[in-house]
Write an enzyme that holds these catalytic residues in place. Structure first.
Site, PDB file in Angstrom:
ATOM      1  N   TYR A 123       0.824  -1.089   0.097  1.00 57.18           N
ATOM      2  CA  TYR A 123      -0.017   0.071  -0.042  1.00 57.18           C
ATOM      3  C   TYR A 123       0.942   1.301   0.032  1.00 57.18           C
ATOM      4  O   TYR A 123       1.607   1.497   0.939  1.00 57.18           O
ATOM      5  CB  TYR A 123      -0.838  -0.133   1.415  1.00 57.18           C
ATOM      6  CG  TYR A 123      -1.639   1.190   1.438  1.00 57.18           C
ATOM      7  CD1 TYR A 123      -3.030   1.281   0.937  1.00 57.18           C
ATOM      8  CD2 TYR A 123      -1.228   2.051   2.393  1.00 57.18           C
ATOM      9  CE1 TYR A 123      -3.796   2.300   1.138  1.00 57.18           C
ATOM     10  CE2 TYR A 123      -2.108   3.246   2.761  1.00 57.18           C
ATOM     11  CZ  TYR A 123      -3.520   3.209   1.982  1.00 57.18           C
ATOM     12  OH  TYR A 123      -4.112   4.371   2.351  1.00 57.18           O
ATOM     13  N   THR A 126       2.143   7.079   1.815  1.00 56.27           N
ATOM     14  CA  THR A 126       3.005   7.742   2.539  1.00 56.27           C
ATOM     15  C   THR A 126       4.157   8.240   1.656  1.00 56.27           C
ATOM     16  O   THR A 126       4.659   7.718   0.813  1.00 56.27           O
ATOM     17  CB  THR A 126       3.715   7.169   3.629  1.00 56.27           C
ATOM     18  OG1 THR A 126       2.517   6.908   4.833  1.00 56.27           O
ATOM     19  CG2 THR A 126       4.634   8.133   4.532  1.00 56.27           C
ATOM     20  N   GLN A 336       8.524  -5.325  32.210  1.00 59.47           N
ATOM     21  CA  GLN A 336       8.922  -4.534  33.825  1.00 59.47           C
ATOM     22  C   GLN A 336       8.863  -5.890  34.735  1.00 59.47           C
ATOM     23  O   GLN A 336       9.579  -6.302  35.610  1.00 59.47           O
ATOM     24  CB  GLN A 336       8.169  -3.563  34.046  1.00 59.47           C
ATOM     25  CG  GLN A 336       8.677  -2.901  35.631  1.00 59.47           C
ATOM     26  CD  GLN A 336       9.892  -2.077  35.294  1.00 59.47           C
ATOM     27  OE1 GLN A 336      10.256  -1.902  34.195  1.00 59.47           O
ATOM     28  NE2 GLN A 336      10.673  -1.688  36.465  1.00 59.47           N
ATOM     29  N   GLU A 363      -0.542   3.496   9.790  1.00 60.51           N
ATOM     30  CA  GLU A 363      -2.008   3.377   9.601  1.00 60.51           C
ATOM     31  C   GLU A 363      -2.631   4.873  10.053  1.00 60.51           C
ATOM     32  O   GLU A 363      -3.964   5.000  10.455  1.00 60.51           O
ATOM     33  CB  GLU A 363      -2.808   2.067   9.899  1.00 60.51           C
ATOM     34  CG  GLU A 363      -2.065   1.053   9.710  1.00 60.51           C
ATOM     35  CD  GLU A 363      -2.052   0.529   8.226  1.00 60.51           C
ATOM     36  OE1 GLU A 363      -1.841   1.572   7.399  1.00 60.51           O
ATOM     37  OE2 GLU A 363      -2.407  -0.487   7.783  1.00 60.51           O
TER      38      GLU A 363
END
Length: 382
Positions: A123, A126, A336, A363
Protein backbone atom coordinates in the site's frame (compact mmCIF):
# COMPACT_ATOMS: atom_id res chain seq x y z
CA UNK A 1 -11.63 -12.99 23.35
CA UNK A 2 -13.69 -15.08 25.76
CA UNK A 3 -15.02 -18.06 23.84
CA UNK A 4 -18.58 -17.56 25.14
CA UNK A 5 -18.74 -14.27 23.23
CA UNK A 6 -17.92 -15.92 19.90
CA UNK A 7 -20.06 -17.89 17.50
CA UNK A 8 -19.06 -21.50 16.87
CA UNK A 9 -17.61 -20.52 13.50
CA UNK A 10 -15.59 -17.69 15.04
CA UNK A 11 -14.30 -19.95 17.79
CA UNK A 12 -13.15 -22.47 15.19
CA UNK A 13 -11.52 -19.65 13.21
CA UNK A 14 -9.63 -18.43 16.28
CA UNK A 15 -8.49 -21.92 17.25
CA UNK A 16 -7.26 -22.69 13.73
CA UNK A 17 -5.39 -19.39 13.51
CA UNK A 18 -3.86 -19.79 16.96
CA UNK A 19 -2.67 -23.27 16.02
CA UNK A 20 -1.08 -21.83 12.87
CA UNK A 21 0.61 -19.04 14.85
CA UNK A 22 1.96 -21.44 17.46
CA UNK A 23 3.22 -23.92 14.85
CA UNK A 24 4.57 -21.59 12.18
CA UNK A 25 5.22 -18.15 13.71
CA UNK A 26 6.16 -18.40 17.40
CA UNK A 27 9.07 -20.88 16.99
CA UNK A 28 10.79 -18.68 14.38
CA UNK A 29 9.84 -15.12 15.37
CA UNK A 30 13.06 -14.28 17.19
CA UNK A 31 15.26 -15.66 14.40
CA UNK A 32 13.30 -13.76 11.75
CA UNK A 33 13.66 -10.57 13.78
CA UNK A 34 17.42 -11.08 14.22
CA UNK A 35 18.05 -12.01 10.60
CA UNK A 36 15.57 -9.51 9.13
CA UNK A 37 14.02 -12.41 7.25
CA UNK A 38 10.66 -12.00 5.47
CA UNK A 39 9.16 -15.54 5.46
CA UNK A 40 7.24 -15.58 2.19
CA UNK A 41 6.88 -19.36 2.35
CA UNK A 42 5.05 -19.06 5.69
CA UNK A 43 2.79 -16.34 4.30
CA UNK A 44 1.76 -18.73 1.54
CA UNK A 45 0.99 -21.37 4.15
CA UNK A 46 -1.27 -18.80 5.83
CA UNK A 47 -2.98 -18.26 2.49
CA UNK A 48 -3.75 -21.97 2.47
CA UNK A 49 -6.00 -21.26 5.46
CA UNK A 50 -7.75 -18.45 3.58
CA UNK A 51 -5.78 -15.66 5.27
CA UNK A 52 -4.56 -14.04 2.05
CA UNK A 53 -7.98 -12.67 1.11
CA UNK A 54 -9.91 -12.49 4.36
CA UNK A 55 -12.38 -9.81 3.20
CA UNK A 56 -12.35 -10.66 -0.51
CA UNK A 57 -15.57 -12.15 -1.87
CA UNK A 58 -15.51 -15.89 -2.39
CA UNK A 59 -16.10 -15.73 -6.14
CA UNK A 60 -12.85 -13.75 -6.42
CA UNK A 61 -10.92 -16.40 -4.51
CA UNK A 62 -11.25 -14.90 -1.04
CA UNK A 63 -12.70 -16.07 2.26
CA UNK A 64 -15.60 -13.58 2.33
CA UNK A 65 -15.26 -12.98 6.08
CA UNK A 66 -16.42 -9.94 8.02
CA UNK A 67 -14.30 -7.30 9.72
CA UNK A 68 -15.49 -8.72 13.04
CA UNK A 69 -13.99 -12.06 11.96
CA UNK A 70 -10.84 -10.41 10.66
CA UNK A 71 -9.88 -8.74 13.93
CA UNK A 72 -10.06 -12.14 15.63
CA UNK A 73 -7.69 -13.53 12.99
CA UNK A 74 -5.13 -10.75 13.37
CA UNK A 75 -5.17 -10.89 17.16
CA UNK A 76 -4.51 -14.63 17.00
CA UNK A 77 -1.73 -14.26 14.39
CA UNK A 78 -0.01 -11.50 16.36
CA UNK A 79 0.29 -13.79 19.35
CA UNK A 80 2.93 -15.56 17.26
CA UNK A 81 4.59 -12.57 15.59
CA UNK A 82 3.16 -9.02 15.42
CA UNK A 83 5.42 -8.16 12.49
CA UNK A 84 4.09 -10.92 10.23
CA UNK A 85 0.51 -10.33 11.40
CA UNK A 86 0.95 -6.63 10.61
CA UNK A 87 2.09 -7.35 7.07
CA UNK A 88 -0.86 -9.71 6.54
CA UNK A 89 -3.18 -6.92 7.65
CA UNK A 90 -1.70 -4.60 5.03
CA UNK A 91 -1.83 -7.24 2.28
CA UNK A 92 -5.49 -7.90 3.10
CA UNK A 93 -6.23 -4.18 3.01
CA UNK A 94 -4.85 -3.98 -0.53
CA UNK A 95 -6.74 -7.09 -1.65
CA UNK A 96 -9.98 -5.64 -0.27
CA UNK A 97 -9.39 -2.36 -2.10
CA UNK A 98 -8.98 -4.17 -5.41
CA UNK A 99 -12.02 -6.36 -4.73
CA UNK A 100 -14.19 -3.42 -3.66
CA UNK A 101 -13.13 -0.80 -6.21
CA UNK A 102 -11.76 -2.84 -9.10
CA UNK A 103 -13.79 -3.77 -12.15
CA UNK A 104 -14.48 -7.39 -13.09
CA UNK A 105 -11.36 -7.65 -15.25
CA UNK A 106 -9.13 -6.26 -12.53
CA UNK A 107 -10.57 -8.60 -9.92
CA UNK A 108 -10.13 -11.60 -12.20
CA UNK A 109 -6.61 -10.55 -13.12
CA UNK A 110 -5.14 -9.89 -9.67
CA UNK A 111 -7.20 -11.33 -6.85
CA UNK A 112 -6.72 -15.10 -7.27
CA UNK A 113 -2.94 -14.74 -6.98
CA UNK A 114 -3.22 -12.21 -4.14
CA UNK A 115 -5.57 -14.44 -2.17
CA UNK A 116 -3.20 -17.38 -2.64
CA UNK A 117 -0.30 -15.04 -1.77
CA UNK A 118 1.48 -16.21 -4.90
CA UNK A 119 1.73 -12.45 -5.33
CA UNK A 120 2.24 -10.15 -2.36
CA UNK A 121 1.02 -6.56 -2.27
CA UNK A 122 1.91 -3.20 -0.78
CA UNK A 123 0.00 0.00 0.00
CA UNK A 124 1.71 3.18 -1.20
CA UNK A 125 0.35 6.40 0.24
CA UNK A 126 2.99 7.95 2.53
CA UNK A 127 5.76 10.07 1.01
CA UNK A 128 8.95 11.60 2.44
CA UNK A 129 7.14 14.93 2.78
CA UNK A 130 3.55 13.74 3.17
CA UNK A 131 2.75 11.48 6.07
CA UNK A 132 -0.05 12.65 8.34
CA UNK A 133 -1.11 15.20 5.70
CA UNK A 134 -1.63 12.50 3.10
CA UNK A 135 -3.75 14.71 0.84
CA UNK A 136 -0.61 16.80 0.22
CA UNK A 137 1.11 13.97 -1.67
CA UNK A 138 3.18 15.00 -4.68
CA UNK A 139 3.59 11.77 -6.65
CA UNK A 140 2.19 12.67 -10.06
CA UNK A 141 0.40 10.58 -12.67
CA UNK A 142 0.12 12.18 -16.11
CA UNK A 143 -2.11 10.84 -18.88
CA UNK A 144 -0.29 9.99 -22.10
CA UNK A 145 -2.62 8.43 -24.63
CA UNK A 146 -3.65 4.99 -23.43
CA UNK A 147 -1.20 5.10 -20.54
CA UNK A 148 -0.45 6.91 -17.30
CA UNK A 149 3.09 7.95 -16.38
CA UNK A 150 3.83 7.95 -12.63
CA UNK A 151 6.68 9.85 -11.00
CA UNK A 152 7.40 10.22 -7.30
CA UNK A 153 8.68 8.52 -4.16
CA UNK A 154 6.73 6.59 -1.52
CA UNK A 155 8.16 6.14 1.97
CA UNK A 156 7.94 3.40 4.65
CA UNK A 157 6.32 0.84 2.36
CA UNK A 158 5.86 -2.58 3.97
CA UNK A 159 6.74 -5.46 1.66
CA UNK A 160 8.44 -3.20 -0.86
CA UNK A 161 10.98 -5.04 -2.97
CA UNK A 162 9.23 -8.37 -2.36
CA UNK A 163 5.65 -7.53 -3.33
CA UNK A 164 4.48 -8.03 -6.88
CA UNK A 165 1.68 -5.43 -6.79
CA UNK A 166 1.66 -1.87 -5.43
CA UNK A 167 -1.49 0.22 -5.04
CA UNK A 168 -0.10 3.73 -5.52
CA UNK A 169 -1.89 6.99 -4.78
CA UNK A 170 -0.83 9.68 -7.24
CA UNK A 171 -1.98 13.16 -8.12
CA UNK A 172 -3.88 13.37 -11.40
CA UNK A 173 -5.60 16.70 -10.77
CA UNK A 174 -5.39 19.82 -8.64
CA UNK A 175 -4.09 20.10 -5.09
CA UNK A 176 -6.07 18.45 -2.34
CA UNK A 177 -7.84 15.16 -1.83
CA UNK A 178 -10.03 15.40 -4.95
CA UNK A 179 -6.98 15.44 -7.20
CA UNK A 180 -5.71 12.00 -6.16
CA UNK A 181 -6.22 8.73 -8.04
CA UNK A 182 -5.22 5.14 -7.30
CA UNK A 183 -3.18 2.89 -9.60
CA UNK A 184 -1.98 -0.70 -9.54
CA UNK A 185 1.73 -0.88 -10.35
CA UNK A 186 3.54 -4.16 -11.05
CA UNK A 187 7.08 -4.84 -9.83
CA UNK A 188 8.11 -5.54 -13.44
CA UNK A 189 7.01 -2.14 -14.73
CA UNK A 190 10.06 -0.27 -16.11
CA UNK A 191 11.09 2.68 -13.95
CA UNK A 192 10.04 1.11 -10.64
CA UNK A 193 12.82 0.68 -8.07
CA UNK A 194 13.30 0.43 -4.34
CA UNK A 195 15.46 1.96 -1.65
CA UNK A 196 17.49 -0.11 0.80
CA UNK A 197 15.72 -2.07 3.52
CA UNK A 198 15.27 0.36 6.40
CA UNK A 199 17.05 -0.36 9.68
CA UNK A 200 14.18 -0.27 12.16
CA UNK A 201 13.47 -0.56 15.87
CA UNK A 202 10.99 -3.39 15.27
CA UNK A 203 8.94 -5.07 12.54
CA UNK A 204 12.19 -6.58 11.31
CA UNK A 205 10.52 -9.71 9.89
CA UNK A 206 9.17 -7.70 6.98
CA UNK A 207 10.94 -5.40 4.56
CA UNK A 208 10.34 -1.65 4.64
CA UNK A 209 11.69 0.39 1.72
CA UNK A 210 11.12 3.45 -0.39
CA UNK A 211 9.23 2.85 -3.61
CA UNK A 212 10.71 5.02 -6.37
CA UNK A 213 8.63 5.71 -9.49
CA UNK A 214 10.76 7.17 -12.26
CA UNK A 215 8.35 7.79 -15.15
CA UNK A 216 6.69 4.42 -14.63
CA UNK A 217 4.40 3.88 -17.60
CA UNK A 218 1.27 1.82 -16.93
CA UNK A 219 -1.74 1.07 -19.17
CA UNK A 220 -4.91 3.06 -18.54
CA UNK A 221 -6.64 -0.04 -17.21
CA UNK A 222 -4.38 0.09 -14.12
CA UNK A 223 -6.48 2.95 -12.75
CA UNK A 224 -8.35 1.60 -9.72
CA UNK A 225 -11.83 3.06 -9.40
CA UNK A 226 -12.48 6.43 -11.00
CA UNK A 227 -10.07 9.26 -11.62
CA UNK A 228 -10.08 11.53 -8.57
CA UNK A 229 -11.39 8.75 -6.29
CA UNK A 230 -7.99 7.65 -5.03
CA UNK A 231 -7.95 9.49 -1.71
CA UNK A 232 -11.36 8.10 -0.79
CA UNK A 233 -10.16 4.61 -1.74
CA UNK A 234 -7.05 5.09 0.40
CA UNK A 235 -9.00 6.30 3.42
CA UNK A 236 -11.65 3.60 3.19
CA UNK A 237 -8.89 1.02 3.00
CA UNK A 238 -7.31 2.51 6.10
CA UNK A 239 -10.51 2.16 8.13
CA UNK A 240 -10.10 -1.61 7.94
CA UNK A 241 -6.31 -1.40 8.15
CA UNK A 242 -6.56 0.46 11.44
CA UNK A 243 -8.68 -2.31 12.89
CA UNK A 244 -6.15 -4.89 11.72
CA UNK A 245 -3.27 -3.08 13.41
CA UNK A 246 -5.35 -2.53 16.55
CA UNK A 247 -6.02 -6.28 16.69
CA UNK A 248 -2.33 -7.02 16.16
CA UNK A 249 -1.58 -4.87 19.21
CA UNK A 250 -4.06 -6.89 21.24
CA UNK A 251 -2.49 -10.17 20.14
CA UNK A 252 1.05 -9.09 20.89
CA UNK A 253 0.08 -7.67 24.27
CA UNK A 254 -1.92 -10.76 25.19
CA UNK A 255 1.13 -12.89 24.43
CA UNK A 256 3.23 -10.64 26.67
CA UNK A 257 0.66 -10.96 29.45
CA UNK A 258 0.56 -14.75 29.13
CA UNK A 259 4.36 -14.90 29.30
CA UNK A 260 4.29 -12.72 32.40
CA UNK A 261 1.84 -15.04 34.14
CA UNK A 262 4.08 -18.01 33.43
CA UNK A 263 7.20 -16.14 34.52
CA UNK A 264 5.72 -14.93 37.81
CA UNK A 265 4.40 -18.42 38.56
CA UNK A 266 7.89 -19.82 38.10
CA UNK A 267 9.84 -17.21 40.12
CA UNK A 268 10.11 -16.80 43.88
CA UNK A 269 11.15 -13.85 46.04
CA UNK A 270 10.95 -13.29 49.79
CA UNK A 271 9.74 -16.84 50.33
CA UNK A 272 6.76 -16.83 47.97
CA UNK A 273 5.91 -17.09 44.29
CA UNK A 274 5.89 -13.70 42.62
CA UNK A 275 2.46 -14.61 41.26
CA UNK A 276 1.15 -14.67 44.84
CA UNK A 277 2.21 -11.09 45.56
CA UNK A 278 -0.92 -8.98 45.73
CA UNK A 279 0.65 -5.89 44.17
CA UNK A 280 1.73 -7.88 41.13
CA UNK A 281 -1.65 -9.58 40.89
CA UNK A 282 -3.35 -6.18 40.83
CA UNK A 283 -1.08 -5.13 37.98
CA UNK A 284 -1.93 -8.26 36.02
CA UNK A 285 -5.63 -7.65 36.65
CA UNK A 286 -5.33 -4.12 35.28
CA UNK A 287 -3.50 -5.36 32.19
CA UNK A 288 -6.17 -7.98 31.47
CA UNK A 289 -8.99 -5.48 32.06
CA UNK A 290 -7.47 -2.87 29.77
CA UNK A 291 -7.00 -5.43 26.99
CA UNK A 292 -10.60 -6.59 27.37
CA UNK A 293 -11.82 -2.99 27.11
CA UNK A 294 -9.70 -2.37 24.02
CA UNK A 295 -10.92 -5.61 22.44
CA UNK A 296 -14.55 -4.60 23.00
CA UNK A 297 -13.93 -1.25 21.30
CA UNK A 298 -12.20 -2.92 18.35
CA UNK A 299 -15.13 -5.34 17.97
CA UNK A 300 -17.64 -2.49 18.12
CA UNK A 301 -15.78 -0.61 15.40
CA UNK A 302 -15.49 -3.77 13.26
CA UNK A 303 -19.22 -4.39 13.50
CA UNK A 304 -19.93 -0.77 12.57
CA UNK A 305 -17.68 -1.09 9.52
CA UNK A 306 -19.41 -4.33 8.51
CA UNK A 307 -22.78 -2.58 8.67
CA UNK A 308 -21.65 0.52 6.80
CA UNK A 309 -22.55 2.68 9.78
CA UNK A 310 -21.81 6.39 9.16
CA UNK A 311 -19.79 6.58 12.38
CA UNK A 312 -17.55 3.66 11.40
CA UNK A 313 -14.49 5.81 10.47
CA UNK A 314 -14.80 7.65 13.80
CA UNK A 315 -15.05 4.37 15.72
CA UNK A 316 -12.16 2.81 13.76
CA UNK A 317 -9.95 5.77 14.65
CA UNK A 318 -11.01 5.55 18.30
CA UNK A 319 -10.33 1.81 18.41
CA UNK A 320 -6.96 2.12 16.69
CA UNK A 321 -5.79 4.85 19.07
CA UNK A 322 -6.95 3.08 22.21
CA UNK A 323 -5.91 -0.47 21.34
CA UNK A 324 -2.43 0.44 20.09
CA UNK A 325 -1.72 2.65 23.11
CA UNK A 326 -3.01 0.00 25.51
CA UNK A 327 -1.25 -2.84 23.69
CA UNK A 328 2.11 -1.08 23.90
CA UNK A 329 1.57 -0.11 27.54
CA UNK A 330 0.67 -3.68 28.52
CA UNK A 331 3.71 -5.09 26.70
CA UNK A 332 5.97 -2.54 28.39
CA UNK A 333 4.58 -3.48 31.82
CA UNK A 334 5.08 -7.14 30.97
CA UNK A 335 8.73 -6.42 30.30
CA UNK A 336 8.96 -4.71 33.71
CA UNK A 337 7.40 -7.73 35.41
CA UNK A 338 10.15 -9.91 33.94
CA UNK A 339 12.82 -7.72 35.52
CA UNK A 340 16.20 -8.03 33.83
CA UNK A 341 15.04 -11.09 31.94
CA UNK A 342 12.51 -8.98 30.05
CA UNK A 343 15.39 -7.03 28.56
CA UNK A 344 16.96 -10.18 27.14
CA UNK A 345 16.14 -11.15 23.58
CA UNK A 346 15.63 -14.85 24.33
CA UNK A 347 12.52 -14.22 26.45
CA UNK A 348 10.72 -12.57 23.54
CA UNK A 349 9.21 -9.68 25.50
CA UNK A 350 11.51 -6.94 24.26
CA UNK A 351 10.72 -7.94 20.66
CA UNK A 352 6.99 -7.56 21.33
CA UNK A 353 7.61 -4.12 22.83
CA UNK A 354 9.66 -3.07 19.79
CA UNK A 355 7.10 -4.44 17.33
CA UNK A 356 4.09 -2.84 19.02
CA UNK A 357 5.70 0.59 19.29
CA UNK A 358 5.25 1.32 15.59
CA UNK A 359 1.52 0.50 15.72
CA UNK A 360 0.99 3.89 17.36
CA UNK A 361 2.46 5.52 14.23
CA UNK A 362 1.40 3.54 11.15
CA UNK A 363 -2.04 3.52 9.48
CA UNK A 364 -2.33 7.10 10.75
CA UNK A 365 -0.53 8.29 13.88
CA UNK A 366 -2.47 8.24 17.11
CA UNK A 367 -2.37 12.02 17.10
CA UNK A 368 -4.25 11.96 13.79
CA UNK A 369 -6.69 9.43 15.29
CA UNK A 370 -7.43 12.03 17.97
CA UNK A 371 -8.05 14.61 15.25
CA UNK A 372 -10.56 12.28 13.58
CA UNK A 373 -12.33 11.52 16.86
CA UNK A 374 -12.43 15.18 17.87
CA UNK A 375 -13.83 16.11 14.46
CA UNK A 376 -16.56 13.55 14.88
CA UNK A 377 -17.40 14.95 18.30
CA UNK A 378 -17.49 18.60 17.30
CA UNK A 379 -18.68 18.72 13.67
CA UNK A 380 -22.32 19.14 14.76
CA UNK A 381 -21.33 22.47 16.32
CA UNK A 382 -19.96 23.87 13.07
Amino acid sequence: MTSTLLTEDQQALVETTLDFAQDHLTPHALDWDRDKHFPVDVLRKAAGLGLGGIYVREESGGSGLTRADGVLVFEALASGCPSIAGYLSIHNMVAWMIDHYGDACQRERWLPRLCAMEDLSSYCLTEPGAGSDAAALTTRATRDGDHWVLTGVKQFISGAGTSQLYVVMARTGNDGADGVSAFVVDEDDPGLSFGPNERKMGWNAQSTRQVVLDAVRVPADRLLGREGQGFRIAMNGLNGGRLGIAACSLGGARSALDRSLAHLADREAFGQRLLDAQALRFGLADMATELAAARALVQQAAQALDRGHPQAPYLCAMAKRFATDIGYAVADRALQLHGGYGYLNEYGIEKIVRDLRVHRILEGTNEIMRVIVARGLTEAFG
